[in-house]
Design a protein around this motif. Structure first.
Motif, PDB file in Angstrom:
ATOM      1  N   ALA A 158      -3.338   4.002  17.860  1.00 36.60           N
ATOM      2  CA  ALA A 158      -3.953   3.003  16.548  1.00 36.60           C
ATOM      3  C   ALA A 158      -5.175   2.242  17.143  1.00 36.60           C
ATOM      4  O   ALA A 158      -5.480   1.019  16.568  1.00 36.60           O
ATOM      5  N   ALA A 159      -6.109   2.898  17.789  1.00 37.89           N
ATOM      6  CA  ALA A 159      -7.370   2.374  18.232  1.00 37.89           C
ATOM      7  C   ALA A 159      -8.182   2.024  16.892  1.00 37.89           C
ATOM      8  O   ALA A 159      -8.463   2.875  16.213  1.00 37.89           O
ATOM      9  N   LEU A 160      -8.797   0.877  16.900  1.00 34.04           N
ATOM     10  CA  LEU A 160      -9.721   0.429  15.941  1.00 34.04           C
ATOM     11  C   LEU A 160     -10.996   0.603  15.886  1.00 34.04           C
ATOM     12  O   LEU A 160     -11.904   0.532  16.902  1.00 34.04           O
ATOM     13  N   ASP A 161     -11.798   1.091  14.774  1.00 34.83           N
ATOM     14  CA  ASP A 161     -13.142   1.223  14.628  1.00 34.83           C
ATOM     15  C   ASP A 161     -13.586   1.089  13.322  1.00 34.83           C
ATOM     16  O   ASP A 161     -12.808   0.628  12.524  1.00 34.83           O
ATOM     17  N   ASP A 162     -14.750   1.424  13.013  1.00 37.10           N
ATOM     18  CA  ASP A 162     -15.319   1.171  11.466  1.00 37.10           C
ATOM     19  C   ASP A 162     -14.472   2.030  10.623  1.00 37.10           C
ATOM     20  O   ASP A 162     -14.232   1.322   9.547  1.00 37.10           O
ATOM     21  N   LEU A 163     -14.185   3.102  10.887  1.00 36.15           N
ATOM     22  CA  LEU A 163     -13.414   4.028   9.890  1.00 36.15           C
ATOM     23  C   LEU A 163     -12.038   3.639   9.637  1.00 36.15           C
ATOM     24  O   LEU A 163     -11.469   3.526   8.627  1.00 36.15           O
ATOM     25  N   VAL A 164     -11.480   3.214  10.690  1.00 38.46           N
ATOM     26  CA  VAL A 164     -10.106   2.602  10.652  1.00 38.46           C
ATOM     27  C   VAL A 164     -10.251   1.381   9.612  1.00 38.46           C
ATOM     28  O   VAL A 164      -9.332   1.223   8.681  1.00 38.46           O
ATOM     29  N   MET A 165     -11.155   0.391   9.907  1.00 32.31           N
ATOM     30  CA  MET A 165     -11.103  -0.932   9.330  1.00 32.31           C
ATOM     31  C   MET A 165     -11.479  -0.411   7.665  1.00 32.31           C
ATOM     32  O   MET A 165     -10.959  -1.300   6.874  1.00 32.31           O
ATOM     33  N   SER A 166     -12.210   0.361   7.511  1.00 28.14           N
ATOM     34  CA  SER A 166     -12.814   0.633   6.348  1.00 28.14           C
ATOM     35  C   SER A 166     -11.483   1.185   5.318  1.00 28.14           C
ATOM     36  O   SER A 166     -11.156   1.008   4.360  1.00 28.14           O
ATOM     37  N   GLY A 167     -10.788   2.110   6.121  1.00 26.99           N
ATOM     38  CA  GLY A 167      -9.426   2.654   5.519  1.00 26.99           C
ATOM     39  C   GLY A 167      -8.576   1.607   5.367  1.00 26.99           C
ATOM     40  O   GLY A 167      -7.825   1.484   4.193  1.00 26.99           O
ATOM     41  N   VAL A 168      -8.464   0.445   6.247  1.00 23.81           N
ATOM     42  CA  VAL A 168      -7.495  -0.806   5.870  1.00 23.81           C
ATOM     43  C   VAL A 168      -8.158  -1.577   4.561  1.00 23.81           C
ATOM     44  O   VAL A 168      -7.116  -1.696   3.592  1.00 23.81           O
ATOM     45  N   SER A 169      -9.414  -1.656   4.521  1.00 26.64           N
ATOM     46  CA  SER A 169      -9.851  -2.317   3.589  1.00 26.64           C
ATOM     47  C   SER A 169      -9.640  -1.665   2.131  1.00 26.64           C
ATOM     48  O   SER A 169      -9.233  -2.159   0.940  1.00 26.64           O
ATOM     49  N   ASP A 170      -9.761  -0.346   2.059  1.00 30.76           N
ATOM     50  CA  ASP A 170      -9.414   0.416   0.768  1.00 30.76           C
ATOM     51  C   ASP A 170      -7.918   0.649   0.497  1.00 30.76           C
ATOM     52  O   ASP A 170      -7.640   0.373  -0.711  1.00 30.76           O
ATOM     53  N   ALA A 171      -7.208   0.526   1.263  1.00 28.04           N
ATOM     54  CA  ALA A 171      -5.718   0.272   1.252  1.00 28.04           C
ATOM     55  C   ALA A 171      -5.199  -0.899   0.485  1.00 28.04           C
ATOM     56  O   ALA A 171      -4.404  -0.838  -0.224  1.00 28.04           O
ATOM     57  N   LEU A 172      -5.918  -1.894   1.086  1.00 30.50           N
ATOM     58  CA  LEU A 172      -5.584  -3.178   0.160  1.00 30.50           C
ATOM     59  C   LEU A 172      -6.042  -3.288  -1.161  1.00 30.50           C
ATOM     60  O   LEU A 172      -5.243  -4.035  -1.741  1.00 30.50           O
ATOM     61  N   ASP A 173      -6.933  -2.608  -1.587  1.00 26.89           N
ATOM     62  CA  ASP A 173      -7.529  -2.515  -3.040  1.00 26.89           C
ATOM     63  C   ASP A 173      -6.091  -1.538  -3.597  1.00 26.89           C
ATOM     64  O   ASP A 173      -5.796  -2.153  -4.467  1.00 26.89           O
ATOM     65  N   VAL A 174      -5.785  -0.719  -3.043  1.00 25.22           N
ATOM     66  CA  VAL A 174      -4.717   0.146  -3.482  1.00 25.22           C
ATOM     67  C   VAL A 174      -3.219  -0.775  -3.701  1.00 25.22           C
ATOM     68  O   VAL A 174      -2.792  -0.881  -4.811  1.00 25.22           O
ATOM     69  N   VAL A 175      -3.014  -1.385  -2.757  1.00 27.90           N
ATOM     70  CA  VAL A 175      -1.939  -2.197  -2.835  1.00 27.90           C
ATOM     71  C   VAL A 175      -1.929  -3.529  -3.799  1.00 27.90           C
ATOM     72  O   VAL A 175      -1.093  -3.688  -4.522  1.00 27.90           O
TER      73      VAL A 175
END
Length: 322
Positions: free
Chosen positions: A37-54
């Motif tokens: 679960a190492a974090l980078d820009d791709l992970v954080m962009s994915g988290v941001s998009d997932a928040l929109d779905v939720v």
């Protein structure tokens, strides 16, 4: 009990770095699928998009997994490769994406509950600190350890700890002193109660004795919070830069004596002190403090001694004294 592996339905959202699944009862489970679960820009962009779905399809979100670690922190190899290549614009972009995502977690119109276990370091700790609630396995290792690799917490962690300690102690100077002591020491708490004492967790965050119950407890907390949820008010703080700088100077002098074999530690700590003082001071929004974090981070990552610390940690797993 709930296990991520039991959620066999097709993910409602996913990227190469994150997966979002339906836990039932209008709660979604976000799992960071990158190694450790190492974090980078791709992970954080994915988290941001997932928040929109939720926000569109659910009433609450849990961040967690069945894995050994919540998150080991930032993807140090990617950051080091970019620093070595001189791609500092990419580092700045990663900072901006990470900070924006942390604010999005904190101010989402639904509750976000993080289920912490194993290591939750650096950016992983910052996710916890921006969540509405944390349910943490007892033996979790949690900390803002960025100083060990020549950096400061710049995805909102420095700001979050300052705000938290100021609220706890009722005074911005005392809050800055308490936050400095934790961040400059790169303090890693070896248990959830220790993390509460450090300020990484709050007293209202939960400590889960049985690791197997972690996701179940996190889901239950999310459902309870969702009943009558309203997002927190945007944070603001007024900082007297001169007074805070004066208060922190004795700590910097003491740190210099204690780390005489690693003088760069004090340079890193001075960047942290600058953020905690609010730069020039005055009334500051959270975004303004995040900008100071980013500026300090970029100054540090341009230094050869920071790159040396990052490389040494990558190759040995231990911090470099320089």
């Amino acid at each position: 009990m709930v296990f991520a592996s039991d959620l066999t339905d097709v993910p409602v959202f996913g990227t190469d770095a994150v997966t979002l699944r339906d836990m039932g009862d209008d709660v979604a489970l976000l799992t960071i699928t990158a190694p450790n679960a190492a974090l980078d820009d791709l992970v954080m962009s994915g988290v941001s998009d997932a928040l929109d779905v939720v926000g569109r399809d659910f009433k609450a979100m849990v961040i967690g997994s069945d894995g050994n670690h919540f998150s080991v922190g930032a993807n140090l190899k990617k950051a080091l490769d970019r620093a070595d290549a001189g791609d500092l614009d990419l580092v700045a972009d990663q900072l901006a994406i990470g900070q924006a995502t942390m604010r999005k977690i904190k101010y989402a119109p639904f509750p976000v509950v993080s289920a912490a276990c194993g290591q939750a370091l650096g950016g992983g700790c910052e996710i916890l600190m921006h969540s509405d609630r944390v349910m943490a396995a007892l033996e979790s290792n949690i900390g803002l350890v960025e100083a060990n690799v020549g950096l400061l917490p710049a995805w909102g962690g420095t700001t979050a700890l300052l705000l938290r300690k100021t609220a706890e102690l009722g005074d911005p100077i005392k809050g800055a002193e308490a936050a400095f002591d934790v961040i400059a020491a790169a303090l890693m708490a070896g248990s959830a109660p220790m993390a509460q004492h450090a300020g990484y967790l709050r007293l209202k965050d939960g400590v889960v004795m049985n690791r197997d119950r972690l996701l179940s407890e996190a889901k239950a907390a999310a459902m309870t919070l969702a009943t009558e949820y309203s997002a927190p008010t945007k944070a603001e703080i007024t900082l007297d830069a001169e007074a805070i700088t004066k208060a922190l100077e004795p700590r910097l002098i003491a740190l210099a004596k204690a780390t005489a074999d690693a003088p760069y530690t004090v340079e890193i700590a001075r960047e942290t002190a600058h953020v905690l003082a609010g730069g020039e001071g005055g009334p500051l929004t959270e975004e303004a403090l995040h900008a100071l974090e980013a500026q300090g981070m970029m100054r540090l990552i341009r230094q050869d001694k920071t790159v040396d610390r990052m490389r040494h940690t990558m190759t040995t797993g231990k911090p470099l004294k320089n």
